[in-house]
Design an enzyme around this catalytic site. Structure first.
Site, mmCIF file in Angstrom:
data_model
loop_
_atom_site.group_PDB
_atom_site.id
_atom_site.type_symbol
_atom_site.label_atom_id
_atom_site.label_comp_id
_atom_site.label_asym_id
_atom_site.label_seq_id
_atom_site.Cartn_x
_atom_site.Cartn_y
_atom_site.Cartn_z
ATOM 1 N N CYS A 25 8.112 1.516 -48.660
ATOM 2 C CA CYS A 25 8.638 0.791 -47.511
ATOM 3 C C CYS A 25 7.981 1.306 -46.215
ATOM 4 O O CYS A 25 6.772 1.501 -46.157
ATOM 5 C CB CYS A 25 10.158 0.922 -47.498
ATOM 6 S SG CYS A 25 11.031 -0.219 -46.422
ATOM 7 N N THR A 26 8.767 1.566 -45.191
ATOM 8 C CA THR A 26 8.210 1.987 -43.908
ATOM 9 C C THR A 26 7.727 3.427 -43.912
ATOM 10 O O THR A 26 7.229 3.914 -42.892
ATOM 11 C CB THR A 26 9.242 1.799 -42.778
ATOM 12 O OG1 THR A 26 10.413 2.557 -43.082
ATOM 13 C CG2 THR A 26 9.619 0.329 -42.630
#
Length: 206
Positions: A100-101
């Site tokens: 993800c981030t």
């Protein structure tokens, strides 16, 4: 094989737990949990994990896994020690990975040139000079990135296959019964759902 899972406040729990469960199915894998201090670290939805190591004491790892956060821009603003550790440990790794981030932290550390991330954070890669991809898993040399949250399972399974072979990856996949069948196909979800989420993400960054 030592796998260092990076912990920081407001990380997303599934980003961490998905790869942990996949890689943990391989007997030669030994997990480490590294953070700024040895104090328990709380995820964004309340799961608390106790570190085994700190950035000062753990200076090498075979694999590093960096989870993301729904508060990724706030995390980026407060991540100087984490980013410095990533720069330091990256030369020692066989694989440096993110979910993800978490890829925005790899970008901030300058250790990746092409990556995927959550769809809401792609511009945070491009402004850091990283080619943002829409693929679910991206290999960039020894850097492996997974897209949003649940993609950490896919990323870890592909990593197991690269490292230990197809038969082992298949065994792990069947063992955890990973056969996603979500209730809604992505292309059937109304665009206003995405827009509402963008507004929520924007509010969480302020």
């Amino acid at each position: 094989m030592d796998v260092a899972y990076v912990l920081y406040p407001n990380m997303t729990a599934l980003d961490l737990v998905g790869p942990f469960e996949v890689l943990g199915c391989v007997p030669v894998v030994s997990p480490r949990f590294v953070a700024r201090t040895l104090d328990p670290v709380r995820s964004d939805n309340g799961l608390t994990v106790v570190p085994t190591d700190t950035f000062d004491t753990l200076k090498s790892a075979d694999v590093v896994v960096v989870p993301g956060s729904g508060h990724w821009r706030e995390v980026l603003r407060e991540s100087a020690e984490l980013v410095a550790w990533l720069r330091e440990v990256h030369p020692t790794t066989k694989w440096t990975t993110s979910v993800c981030t978490g890829s925005t932290l790899l970008a901030e550390a300058g250790v990746v040139t092409k990556a995927t991330t959550h769809w809401a954070a792609r511009e945070d890669l491009t402004v850091r000079g990283v080619e943002a991809c829409t693929d679910r898993v991206v290999f960039d040399g020894k850097v492996v990135t997974g897209a949003g949250v649940s993609a950490g399972i896919d990323m870890a399974l592909q990593l197991v296959e690269r490292e230990f072979g197809t038969a082992v990856a298949q065994t792990v996949q069947v063992g955890i019964e990973y056969d996603p069948q979500p209730p809604h196909a992505y292309d059937s979800i109304p665009p206003e759902v995405t827009q509402n989420l963008r507004s929520l993400f924007a509010a969480s960054q302020s």
